[in-house]
Design a protein around this motif. Structure first.
Motif, PDB file in Angstrom:
ATOM      1  N   THR A  51      21.406  -6.998  11.155  1.00 59.86           N
ATOM      2  CA  THR A  51      22.871  -6.972  11.033  1.00 59.86           C
ATOM      3  C   THR A  51      23.329  -7.617   9.734  1.00 59.86           C
ATOM      4  O   THR A  51      24.298  -7.160   9.108  1.00 59.86           O
ATOM      5  CB  THR A  51      23.550  -7.675  12.225  1.00 59.86           C
ATOM      6  N   VAL A  54      22.765  -5.176   6.867  1.00 59.17           N
ATOM      7  CA  VAL A  54      23.825  -4.155   6.873  1.00 59.17           C
ATOM      8  C   VAL A  54      25.123  -4.733   6.316  1.00 59.17           C
ATOM      9  O   VAL A  54      25.809  -4.093   5.497  1.00 59.17           O
ATOM     10  CB  VAL A  54      24.034  -3.606   8.301  1.00 59.17           C
ATOM     11  N   ARG A  58      27.127  -3.353   3.048  1.00 61.00           N
ATOM     12  CA  ARG A  58      28.528  -2.912   3.095  1.00 61.00           C
ATOM     13  C   ARG A  58      29.361  -3.662   2.057  1.00 61.00           C
ATOM     14  O   ARG A  58      30.221  -3.083   1.390  1.00 61.00           O
ATOM     15  CB  ARG A  58      29.104  -3.153   4.492  1.00 61.00           C
ATOM     16  N   ARG A  95      20.399   3.758   8.459  1.00 64.08           N
ATOM     17  CA  ARG A  95      21.195   4.334   9.545  1.00 64.08           C
ATOM     18  C   ARG A  95      22.683   4.061   9.320  1.00 64.08           C
ATOM     19  O   ARG A  95      23.527   4.926   9.553  1.00 64.08           O
ATOM     20  CB  ARG A  95      20.740   3.780  10.885  1.00 64.08           C
ATOM     21  N   ASP A  96      22.997   2.858   8.857  1.00 62.24           N
ATOM     22  CA  ASP A  96      24.399   2.522   8.628  1.00 62.24           C
ATOM     23  C   ASP A  96      24.974   3.340   7.464  1.00 62.24           C
ATOM     24  O   ASP A  96      26.128   3.754   7.507  1.00 62.24           O
ATOM     25  CB  ASP A  96      24.539   1.033   8.324  1.00 62.24           C
TER      26      ASP A  96
END
Length: 315
Positions: A51, A54, A58, A95-96
Motif C-alpha cells: 500500500t 502504491v 500515486r 495493478r493500481d
C-alpha cells in the motif's frame, strides 16, 4: 537516462523515543547519542509495503503530469519487508496503474535496493526493452521488528518513495543520471550474520552492529570517492551527499572521510528512523524543490548482506 521526479509517502503515526523508554528503559539521550534518531514513522494496521508503494507512486505521478501512467513500460520495486512474496509490491503498483503486459520486477538487496533497482532500469533501457520506468522503494520495518530488542528494536521506521525515470529527457528540470555503481561484499566481515531478517524466527536482528558500522563507513566513502574520481570532481563540487539513513554517526563518518562540509549531507534519520532502502530516496524527495541548474548530488548506500552502491545525479 534521466530522473524526472521523485516523491515520498510517510505513515501518519509518529513513535518517539519515549515509547522505548517506557517499553524497555532505553533513555532518549542514549538512543540519540548512538543513532541520531529522535522519532520514526509507523504504518497503520491497514498499511503495508504494497500500500505504501502504491501511495508513493500515486504521489509522484500526480506531481508529474508529463509522465503519463499509460506511458510506463517498466516497474521495479525494492523492499526487504514484503507484505506478500507472490503478489509483490511491484505487482500492486502495476495493478493500481492499470498498465498490463509490461516488465514488472521485485528485488531485495537489503538497504541498497534503490540503486540496484535503478541499475536494472539502466539495463532494460540499454537493451531497448523499455523507455519509461517507475522505481519504488518501500519498507514496512515495523511489521518485522521486535521493539523489545534493546540492540536494534528502536532503529526502524516505515516509508516509501517513488522515482520516475526515462531514457530520454522529458523536461528541463530532469536530473541526468550520470552513473550508477553497485556491488556486493558478502565475503567481508560478518556479512552473513550481522543483520538478518528471518520471518519465521525473530524478525529483524542486528547482533553485530559494530561490524555493520565499520563496513558501511568504509564502503560508502570508498564508492563515493570512486564516483568523484571518475567524473573528475572534488568533494566541494557536490551540492548534496545523500547517504543511506541507517545511523547518523555513519553519515557523519562518511562525510568526514570525504572532506565534505556537513551542510552538504542530507539527513532524515532524526525524524524517520532507519527506513531501509527507502531512506535515501525519501531524502532526495525532501530536497527536490531546492535543486538548481548545475547542482550535483551523490546518493550512497550500504545494506546488510553486504551490498553497496553510489549514484551521481546532475541538474
Amino acid at each position: 537516462m534521466y530522473l524526472h521526479h521523485v516523491a515520498a509517502y510517510l505513515p501518519e503515526a509518529v513513535v518517539t523515543n519515549a515509547h522505548f523508554t517506557r517499553l524497555n528503559g532505553l533513555a532518549d539521550e542514549w538512543i540519540v547519542e548512538r543513532t541520531g534518531i529522535q522519532e520514526r514513522r509507523k504504518a497503520a494496521p491497514s498499511e503495508n509495503a504494497n500500500t505504501m508503494a502504491v501511495a508513493a507512486t500515486r504521489a509522484v505521478l500526480a506531481a508529474a503530469p508529463a509522465f503519463a501512467p499509460g506511458s510506463v513500460d517498466l516497474i521495479v520495486v525494492g523492499t526487504y519487508t514484503p507484505h506478500d512474496t507472490i503478489f509483490t509490491a511491484a505487482h500492486a503498483v502495476q495493478r493500481d496503474l492499470g498498465v498490463n503486459e509490461i516488465p514488472t520486477v521485485s528485488i531485495s538487496s537489503a538497504c541498497s535496493s534503490l540503486l540496484n533497482a535503478v541499475e536494472i532500469v539502466e539495463g532494460y533501457f540499454a537493451m531497448g526493452k523499455a523507455t519509461r520506468a517507475v522505481v519504488v522503494v518501500s519498507e514496512h520495518n515495523t511489521a518485522y521488528n521486535n521493539e523489545e530488542d534493546t540492540m536494534a528494536g528502536h532503529l526502524w521506521g516505515d516509508g516509501a518513495a517513488a522515482l520516475l525515470i526515462s531514457k530520454d529527457r522529458i523536461g528541463p528540470d530532469d536530473l541526468h543520471i550520470a552513473q550508477v555503481i553497485t556491488g556486493g561484499a558478502a565475503p567481508v566481515g560478518k556479512a552473513d550474520e550481522a543483520v538478518t531478517l528471518k520471518p519465521v524466527e525473530k524478525g529483524i536482528v542486528m547482533p553485530f552492529g559494530r561490524d555493520v558500522f565499520q563496513q558501511a563507513c568504509l564502503y560508502m566513502a570508498r564508492v563515493t570517492q570512486t564516483l568523484l574520481d571518475q567524473h573528475h570532481l572534488a568533494a566541494a563540487d557536490l551540492t548534496y551527499l545523500i547517504p543511506h539513513q541507517a545511523n547518523l554517526r555513519i553519515s557523519k563518518n562518511v562525510v568526514k572521510q570525504l572532506g565534505l562540509d556537513p551542510a552538504q549531507a542530507v539527513s532524515n534519520i532524526e525524524r524517520l528512523g532507519n527506513t531501509g532502502c527507502a531512506g535515501a530516496a525519501i531524502g532526495l524527495a525532501e530536497i527536490w524543490d531546492t535543486l538548481k541548474a548545475g547542482n550535483k548530488i551523490i546518493i550512497t548506500v550500504f545494506g546488510g548482506g553486504y551490498s553497496y552502491g553510489a549514484m551521481l545525479l546532475e541538474k
